[in-house]
Structure formats: structure tokens, C-alpha cells
Design a protein around this motif. Structure first.
Motif, PDB file in Angstrom:
ATOM      1  N   PRO A  75       0.808  -1.252   0.336  1.00  0.00           N
ATOM      2  CA  PRO A  75       0.151   0.022   0.077  1.00  0.00           C
ATOM      3  C   PRO A  75       0.867   0.570   0.217  1.00  0.00           C
ATOM      4  O   PRO A  75       2.075   0.952   1.142  1.00  0.00           O
ATOM      5  N   ILE A  76       0.277   1.868  -0.866  1.00  0.00           N
ATOM      6  CA  ILE A  76       0.784   3.600  -0.968  1.00  0.00           C
ATOM      7  C   ILE A  76       0.259   4.530  -0.219  1.00  0.00           C
ATOM      8  O   ILE A  76      -1.023   5.042  -0.536  1.00  0.00           O
ATOM      9  N   GLU A  77       1.345   5.000   1.192  1.00  0.00           N
ATOM     10  CA  GLU A  77       0.126   5.473   2.264  1.00  0.00           C
ATOM     11  C   GLU A  77       1.241   7.602   2.505  1.00  0.00           C
ATOM     12  O   GLU A  77       2.019   7.160   1.955  1.00  0.00           O
ATOM     13  N   LEU A  78       0.243   8.100   2.079  1.00  0.00           N
ATOM     14  CA  LEU A  78       0.858   9.492   2.220  1.00  0.00           C
ATOM     15  C   LEU A  78      -0.702  10.218   3.243  1.00  0.00           C
ATOM     16  O   LEU A  78      -1.459  10.194   3.398  1.00  0.00           O
ATOM     17  N   ASN A  79       0.181  10.992   4.791  1.00  0.00           N
ATOM     18  CA  ASN A  79      -0.138  11.876   5.258  1.00  0.00           C
ATOM     19  C   ASN A  79      -1.030  10.934   6.402  1.00  0.00           C
ATOM     20  O   ASN A  79      -2.561  10.869   6.573  1.00  0.00           O
ATOM     21  N   GLY A  80      -1.657   9.265   5.843  1.00  0.00           N
ATOM     22  CA  GLY A  80      -2.186   8.269   7.007  1.00  0.00           C
ATOM     23  C   GLY A  80      -3.097   7.239   6.526  1.00  0.00           C
ATOM     24  O   GLY A  80      -4.106   7.483   6.188  1.00  0.00           O
ATOM     25  N   THR A  81      -2.892   8.161   4.575  1.00  0.00           N
ATOM     26  CA  THR A  81      -4.309   7.243   4.345  1.00  0.00           C
ATOM     27  C   THR A  81      -3.548   7.006   2.326  1.00  0.00           C
ATOM     28  O   THR A  81      -3.005   7.134   2.459  1.00  0.00           O
ATOM     29  N   ILE A  82      -4.179   5.799   2.451  1.00  0.00           N
ATOM     30  CA  ILE A  82      -3.849   4.338   1.785  1.00  0.00           C
ATOM     31  C   ILE A  82      -4.357   5.000   0.000  1.00  0.00           C
ATOM     32  O   ILE A  82      -5.958   6.097  -0.140  1.00  0.00           O
ATOM     33  N   VAL A  83      -3.202   5.510  -1.124  1.00  0.00           N
ATOM     34  CA  VAL A  83      -3.461   6.119  -1.918  1.00  0.00           C
ATOM     35  C   VAL A  83      -3.415   5.811  -3.510  1.00  0.00           C
ATOM     36  O   VAL A  83      -3.469   5.820  -4.992  1.00  0.00           O
ATOM     37  N   GLY A  84      -2.867   3.874  -2.912  1.00  0.00           N
ATOM     38  CA  GLY A  84      -2.615   3.404  -4.733  1.00  0.00           C
ATOM     39  C   GLY A  84      -2.155   2.655  -3.517  1.00  0.00           C
ATOM     40  O   GLY A  84      -2.256   2.034  -3.331  1.00  0.00           O
ATOM     41  N   VAL A  85      -0.828   1.456  -4.597  1.00  0.00           N
ATOM     42  CA  VAL A  85      -0.867   0.312  -4.766  1.00  0.00           C
ATOM     43  C   VAL A  85       0.302   0.008  -5.096  1.00  0.00           C
ATOM     44  O   VAL A  85      -0.241   0.172  -6.124  1.00  0.00           O
ATOM     45  N   VAL A  86       1.289  -0.160  -5.195  1.00  0.00           N
ATOM     46  CA  VAL A  86       2.394  -0.736  -5.311  1.00  0.00           C
ATOM     47  C   VAL A  86       2.648  -2.726  -5.824  1.00  0.00           C
ATOM     48  O   VAL A  86       2.414  -3.145  -4.418  1.00  0.00           O
ATOM     49  N   GLY A  87       2.683  -3.609  -7.173  1.00  0.00           N
ATOM     50  CA  GLY A  87       2.263  -4.480  -7.127  1.00  0.00           C
ATOM     51  C   GLY A  87       3.565  -4.580  -7.478  1.00  0.00           C
ATOM     52  O   GLY A  87       3.587  -4.636  -9.828  1.00  0.00           O
ATOM     53  N   ILE A  88       4.799  -6.427  -7.193  1.00  0.00           N
ATOM     54  CA  ILE A  88       5.608  -6.514  -7.865  1.00  0.00           C
ATOM     55  C   ILE A  88       5.484  -8.081  -8.073  1.00  0.00           C
ATOM     56  O   ILE A  88       5.371  -8.574  -7.523  1.00  0.00           O
ATOM     57  N   SER A  89       5.336  -8.703  -9.300  1.00  0.00           N
ATOM     58  CA  SER A  89       4.730 -10.391 -10.331  1.00  0.00           C
ATOM     59  C   SER A  89       6.055 -11.029  -9.474  1.00  0.00           C
ATOM     60  O   SER A  89       7.344 -10.279 -10.213  1.00  0.00           O
ATOM     61  N   GLY A  90       6.336 -12.363  -9.112  1.00  0.00           N
ATOM     62  CA  GLY A  90       7.802 -12.813  -9.115  1.00  0.00           C
ATOM     63  C   GLY A  90       7.548 -13.370  -7.382  1.00  0.00           C
ATOM     64  O   GLY A  90       6.630 -13.218  -7.009  1.00  0.00           O
ATOM     65  N   VAL A 106       7.208   6.579  -6.003  1.00  0.00           N
ATOM     66  CA  VAL A 106       5.703   6.785  -6.407  1.00  0.00           C
ATOM     67  C   VAL A 106       5.271   8.005  -5.162  1.00  0.00           C
ATOM     68  O   VAL A 106       4.850   8.803  -5.370  1.00  0.00           O
ATOM     69  N   ILE A 107       5.890   7.604  -4.005  1.00  0.00           N
ATOM     70  CA  ILE A 107       5.295   8.607  -3.070  1.00  0.00           C
ATOM     71  C   ILE A 107       6.432   9.667  -3.147  1.00  0.00           C
ATOM     72  O   ILE A 107       5.731  10.850  -3.180  1.00  0.00           O
ATOM     73  N   LEU A 108       7.832   9.512  -3.620  1.00  0.00           N
ATOM     74  CA  LEU A 108       8.014  10.597  -4.264  1.00  0.00           C
ATOM     75  C   LEU A 108       7.534  12.141  -5.084  1.00  0.00           C
ATOM     76  O   LEU A 108       7.273  13.435  -5.079  1.00  0.00           O
ATOM     77  N   LEU A 109       7.509  11.522  -6.269  1.00  0.00           N
ATOM     78  CA  LEU A 109       6.513  11.837  -7.688  1.00  0.00           C
ATOM     79  C   LEU A 109       4.883  12.367  -6.684  1.00  0.00           C
ATOM     80  O   LEU A 109       4.904  13.554  -7.581  1.00  0.00           O
ATOM     81  N   ILE A 110       4.717  11.979  -5.987  1.00  0.00           N
ATOM     82  CA  ILE A 110       3.300  12.540  -5.582  1.00  0.00           C
ATOM     83  C   ILE A 110       3.396  13.541  -4.717  1.00  0.00           C
ATOM     84  O   ILE A 110       2.497  14.399  -4.612  1.00  0.00           O
ATOM     85  N   GLU A 111       4.314  13.520  -3.963  1.00  0.00           N
ATOM     86  CA  GLU A 111       4.593  14.989  -3.109  1.00  0.00           C
ATOM     87  C   GLU A 111       5.059  15.622  -4.110  1.00  0.00           C
ATOM     88  O   GLU A 111       4.803  16.925  -3.568  1.00  0.00           O
ATOM     89  N   LEU A 116       4.116  20.896  -6.692  1.00  0.00           N
ATOM     90  CA  LEU A 116       3.387  21.606  -8.128  1.00  0.00           C
ATOM     91  C   LEU A 116       1.858  22.241  -7.846  1.00  0.00           C
ATOM     92  O   LEU A 116       2.363  23.381  -8.373  1.00  0.00           O
ATOM     93  N   GLU A 117       1.633  21.664  -7.889  1.00  0.00           N
ATOM     94  CA  GLU A 117      -0.023  22.042  -7.596  1.00  0.00           C
ATOM     95  C   GLU A 117      -0.529  23.535  -6.699  1.00  0.00           C
ATOM     96  O   GLU A 117      -0.583  23.921  -7.049  1.00  0.00           O
TER      97      GLU A 117
END
Length: 341
Positions: A75-90, A106-111, A116-117
Motif C-alpha cells: 500500500p502507498i500511504e500519504l499522510n496516513g491515507t492509502i492512495v494506491g498500491v504497488v505490485g511486483i510479480s515474482g 511513487v510517494i516522492l512523485l506524489i509529493e 507543484l499544485e
């Protein structure tokens, strides 16, 4: 709540899979795949991600099943909230290190996107404020005055406006401690409210950007009046002067004001069109004006023979119907030069 776009997610996947030998999926906060090494899966539900969101923790899948493949889902958490998930097969033990790497990316990109916004919103609000205070119908209310203080402006205090147009892109805050507002990527307005700072400010800009155009208003009670004056003076500067880069509205007030009145004048437009593509004659007329109609100085500055100057002035007369030697018709030619800008 900020969300990754499909383009951002796919860009991350494409980039990371150049170095990671496993398929990567990035899901949104509902478990829908928005980026994948298998682009055919984009837009479908990822069951491992849905489970990770439901349990609010990392989900490991050790065996391939009907709807899921083995791998790790973080799970990708930002400020205590799940905003997405990273999955890697293998194999789980092999994908673990890569999972944290992709998740961090992913977190760095979101931040970065959030920052920027915020910056874009801040810039938009500043732009809207400047549009408001430069509108002649705007009343200086207490609320507006309070807002102006945020940008370092006292609306009850007289001001002088500088319009600066640079040859390349310019940062809005390259001049510190002076309120400035970008009007394009290569131009900005500065609001000066302390008389003793003007000369030093102009000198600093001129020293750092010698090719910049600078237009300076008079002192006015409203910023809108100074804004209008700089725009009008700049037209005179670019139209009449061939080697000057700074102009003061107070020095060209008559022509600047008349240029505003003649902005939509069809006669001036027709005259301007006649010399529009003849840079040589345009420069000759500008030099002649700048030399106060002194033929010898004009010819010397242009590095031509006096007879050549006479020929060019005669040609201007022939093309436009206006004689540069006739003071009244010369005034019309001046407005022609201004109108072409």
C-alpha cells in the motif's frame, strides 16, 4: 486527496522496469491498475491490491491463483491515507527489495506533484490579484488592501511601476524585496513604493540584463494607472527608438497617450503597414528622429553618405505619402512607428 494519473503511473512503471526484471503494476486507491508492464491489464481490478487496501497492510501472494499472481503488494500511504498500491510479480523473497524502491519512487512523485499544485495555485492567485489591482474599475477596499499586504504592497501609498521585458525566461522573484508579478515567461511588472530604490533597481536590472526593455511610469495613487502608463510608454520605446532600452513615461507622455487613442486608428494602421517589411527605411526614420532631424549625425550613425540618407527619406515620402521634412507629417510618421508595435 491527491491521486496519481495513469500517465504518471505508466511512466514510473516504464522507467523502473528498465532496471527491475519483474513485472510492475501500480494501482489506484480502489485497486484498479493504472500503470503496468502488461498494458493490457490497465483499467482492470488487481485482486492483490484490493486485498492490500482492505487489510491496510502489505499482502504477499506465494502461489499463482486464478485471478492473482504471486508477488508482493505494498500500500502507498500519504499522510496516513492509502492512495494506491504497488505490485511486483515474482517470488516474494526476490521482489521485496524492489517493492520498497518502487513504492518510495511513487510517494516522492506524489509529493512532488502536490508541491507543484500548491505552487501553481499560489501563482494563479497572485496573477488574479495583479489582474484585479491593474483594472481601472477596481475599488481599493479594506479586504483588497489586506490582501495586497501579503505581496508587500500598500494600496494607500503612491507607487511607480516598472515593466521589464527580458530576452529569455525570467524568474518572478529574481529581484528580492520588491513586489513583482509575471505577465509572461519573459516579462514582469515591479511595484516600487520607495523613491530612493528606483535608480538602484533599474541599474541592477540593466547590469544583469543589458538587453531588457524597461518602461517606467510616473508616481500614481493607483497601480492601474502606472500599469497603463508603462504599456503605452513601451510602445513608444519600441516604435521610435532603435538603440534605447529604457523609457520613462514622463519623458514621452504626449506620444504615449496619443498612441492609446490611435490604437484602433485605421489611418495609422495603413501607414504602419506600408513600411512593415522595410527594416532599412524604418531604422533610417528612427535614427533621423533620434538625431533630432540632424542629417549629418543621422548619416554618420547609419554609416551612409548624406545623399543616401536623403534618398531614403525621399523613399519614405514616396511610400507613405508623408514627408519626414514636414513637421506635421513627421508627427504622423512617428505615430506610424508606434502603431506598428
Amino acid at each position: 486527496m491527491h491521486e496519481l494519473t495513469r500517465q504518471q503511473a505508466q511512466n514510473i512503471v516504464d522507467k523502473m522496469m528498465q532496471d527491475i526484471p519483474y513485472n510492475i503494476n501500480i494501482m489506484d486507491r480502489t485497486g484498479i491498475i493504472i500503470g503496468s508492464g502488461n498494458k493490457g491489464r490497465v483499467g482492470t481490478l488487481h485482486y492483490g491490491a484490493a486485498e492490500a487496501i482492505k487489510q491496510q497492510k502489505i499482502v504477499e501472494i506465494t502461489e499463482d491463483e486464478e485471478f492473482v499472481k504471486k508477488g508482493i503488494n505494498l500500500p502507498i500511504e500519504l499522510n496516513g491515507t492509502i492512495v494506491g498500491v504497488v505490485g511486483i510479480s515474482g517470488e516474494v523473497n526476490e521482489t521485496w527489495p524492489f517493492g520498497n524502491l518502487v513504492k518510495t519512487t511513487v510517494i516522492l512523485l506524489i509529493e512532488q506533484s502536490i508541491a507543484l499544485e500548491k505552487e501553481n495555485l499560489k501563482s494563479h492567485l497572485k496573477h488574479e490579484f495583479f489582474n484585479l489591482i491593474t483594472h481601472s474599475d477596481t475599488n481599493y477596499t479594506k479586504e483588497l488592501a489586506d490582501q495586497a499586504l501579503i505581496y508587500g504592497i500598500q494600496l494607500t501609498k503612491p507607487s511607480q511601476i516598472i515593466y521589464a521585458e527580458f530576452p529569455g525566461e525570467i524568474a518572478e522573484d529574481f529581484i528580492k524585496n520588491i513586489p513583482s508579478f509575471k505577465s509572461s515567461i519573459h516579462s514582469l511588472y515591479l511595484v516600487v513604493q520607495e523613491a530612493d530604490k528606483l535608480e538602484a533597481l533599474l541599474e541592477r536590472i540593466r547590469r544583469q540584463y543589458p538587453d531588457a526593455y524597461l518602461s517606467v511610469s510616473k508616481w500614481n495613487d493607483t497601480i492601474s494607472e502606472g500599469y497603463i502608463q508603462t504599456k503605452a510608454a513601451l510602445r513608444v520605446l519600441k516604435g521610435v527608438y532603435f538603440n534605447e532600452r529604457t523609457i520613462f513615461y514622463a519623458k514621452c507622455e504626449f506620444f504615449a497617450d496619443m498612441s492609446k487613442l490611435l490604437k484602433n486608428d485605421t489611418r495609422a494602421e495603413r501607414l504602419a503597414h506600408l513600411l512593415e517589411k522595410n527594416d532599412e527605411l524604418t531604422k533610417t526614420l528612427q535614427v533621423y528622429l533620434n538625431c533630432n532631424l540632424n542629417a549629418n549625425k543621422s548619416a554618420q550613425l547609419l554609416m551612409i553618405h548624406r545623399n543616401t540618407l536623403h534618398y531614403r527619406l525621399t523613399k519614405i515620402h514616396s511610400i507613405t505619402g508623408k514627408d519626414p521634412h514636414n513637421i506635421l507629417e513627421l508627427v504622423e510618421l512617428i505615430f506610424m512607428l508606434i502603431h506598428r508595435i
